[in-house]
Design a protein around this motif. Structure first.
Motif, PDB file in Angstrom:
ATOM      1  N   THR A 164       0.837  -1.205   0.000  1.00 38.13           N
ATOM      2  CA  THR A 164       0.000   0.000   0.000  1.00 38.13           C
ATOM      3  C   THR A 164       0.870   1.252   0.000  1.00 38.13           C
ATOM      4  O   THR A 164       0.597   2.225  -0.723  1.00 38.13           O
ATOM      5  CB  THR A 164      -0.930   0.001   1.220  1.00 38.13           C
ATOM      6  OG1 THR A 164      -1.766  -1.161   1.171  1.00 38.13           O
ATOM      7  CG2 THR A 164      -1.805   1.243   1.245  1.00 38.13           C
ATOM      8  N   HIS A 179      -4.764   1.116  -4.706  1.00 45.64           N
ATOM      9  CA  HIS A 179      -5.049  -0.302  -4.960  1.00 45.64           C
ATOM     10  C   HIS A 179      -4.489  -0.797  -6.300  1.00 45.64           C
ATOM     11  O   HIS A 179      -4.816  -1.909  -6.714  1.00 45.64           O
ATOM     12  CB  HIS A 179      -6.557  -0.587  -4.903  1.00 45.64           C
ATOM     13  CG  HIS A 179      -7.231  -0.029  -3.692  1.00 45.64           C
ATOM     14  ND1 HIS A 179      -6.882  -0.402  -2.410  1.00 45.64           N
ATOM     15  CD2 HIS A 179      -8.218   0.900  -3.567  1.00 45.64           C
ATOM     16  CE1 HIS A 179      -7.634   0.257  -1.550  1.00 45.64           C
ATOM     17  NE2 HIS A 179      -8.441   1.065  -2.211  1.00 45.64           N
ATOM     18  N   ARG A 218      -4.506  -4.869  -5.772  1.00 41.66           N
ATOM     19  CA  ARG A 218      -5.538  -5.649  -6.455  1.00 41.66           C
ATOM     20  C   ARG A 218      -4.941  -6.798  -7.258  1.00 41.66           C
ATOM     21  O   ARG A 218      -5.614  -7.806  -7.529  1.00 41.66           O
ATOM     22  CB  ARG A 218      -6.374  -4.750  -7.373  1.00 41.66           C
ATOM     23  CG  ARG A 218      -5.674  -4.328  -8.643  1.00 41.66           C
ATOM     24  CD  ARG A 218      -6.586  -3.582  -9.604  1.00 41.66           C
ATOM     25  NE  ARG A 218      -5.914  -3.345 -10.867  1.00 41.66           N
ATOM     26  CZ  ARG A 218      -5.834  -4.241 -11.851  1.00 41.66           C
ATOM     27  NH1 ARG A 218      -6.373  -5.436 -11.695  1.00 41.66           N
ATOM     28  NH2 ARG A 218      -5.196  -3.964 -12.965  1.00 41.66           N
TER      29      ARG A 218
END
Length: 314
Positions: A81, A92, A96
């Protein structure tokens, strides 16, 4: 001018390669593309993570970008992150690509029928060796040197091949050879030149296909690598006009060099790619034979499909 806060998310810079990697993954390729686009060395990234109270080693960062390992622990996921901020990526964008915890970062293999015209012969030979659908290995680096003889024949093919295991217990690599029209598979010889020995060999004379086991000294665990050297000696086929390599997996690097006998140099050479064995050629580019009588291509990031070099004789 006031200094910009390091925690502020910047609009991603336009970069086609980075955008494609973020869209399609895998995580390792996206991270590698982001680091390259931002021009950040791993020790600088580590320092910026440390400023945020996140401790990740340079070795771990290197493993992540090369696909050796993937972030799994909570601290590692915090680091991903933070990397999105440090590398000026959308929220993201990297996380992801990790998907559910514990899933493999390695894509599914493409079937041989999409890459090789004699796919039925290849699949038959693999079945005779009881080869699993997933051999458990993928390419890190593959360097091939194809030797074209004085009579324009494919005389030999040398490989220096680095592979990595994506499942435990792998103890062999299955090498596939497809000779030119007229190839006498019974006369083709296979040699293990480094870190492997030749096991069982299966030949399909009608299609000119050979599959050979290259046996390791031990079993690999997930993430471990092997460096293999091996050679196919041929010289039995008709004059050669191209050499192609099919890739069932994406990722890794590939170098192909074709060397010609000085007594038989081609008049024109081109590199090309194809998404499948039957698709039209794309990414076609001229190649110049150098003073040593060879041409080459370098593919820094393999995609599933076909790469090759074609040439014309006078």
């Amino acid at each position: 001018m006031a200094a910009q806060s390091t925690d502020r998310r910047a609009t991603p810079r336009p970069d086609a390669e980075l955008a494609e990697a973020l869209r399609t993954g895998p995580f390792s390729a996206a991270l590698r593309a982001a680091l390259a686009a931002r021009g950040l060395a791993l020790h600088r990234v580590q320092h910026r993570l440390a400023q945020r109270g996140i401790r990740v080693g340079v070795t771990s960062l290197s493993y992540w970008q090369r696909g050796v390992r993937r972030p799994e622990r909570p601290e590692s996921l915090r680091a991903v992150t933070a990397l999105e901020e440090i590398l000026e990526l959308p929220p993201h964008a990297l996380t992801r690509l990790l998907g559910p915890r514990g899933t493999s970062d390695h894509p599914q293999a493409r079937p041989y029928r999409t890459l090789l015209e004699p796919a039925a012969a290849v699949e038959s030979l693999l079945a005779s060796l009881a080869a699993p659908a997933d051999g458990g290995l993928h390419t890190v680096i593959h360097y091939e040197h194809v030797h074209i003889g004085a009579h324009r024949e494919l005389a030999a093919r040398d490989s220096q091949h680095v592979v990595r295991a994506h499942r435990d217990g792998v103890d062999r690599y299955l090498a596939i050879y497809h000779g030119d029209p007229g190839c006498d598979t019974e006369r083709v010889r296979v040699r293990g030149l480094g870190n492997c020995r030749v096991g069982r060999i299966r030949r399909h004379g009608a299609s000119g296909v050979i599959v050979v086991e290259l046996l390791f000294d031990g079993r690999l665990r997930v993430g471990e690598t092997a460096v293999l050297g091996y050679r196919f000696e041929d010289g039995t086929g008709a004059p050669s006009h191209e050499y192609v390599r099919g890739f069932t997996y994406g990722g890794g690097q590939y170098v192909l060099q074709v060397g010609f006998d000085r007594a038989a140099l081609p008049v024109h050479c081109r590199r090309f790619a194809r998404p499948s064995a039957t698709a039209p050629r794309e990414a076609v580019a001229d190649l110049t034979v150098n003073a040593h009588g060879s041409v080459h291509l370098v593919e820094p990031q393999i995609r599933p499909g076909v790469l090759g070099i074609t040439w014309e004789w006078d």
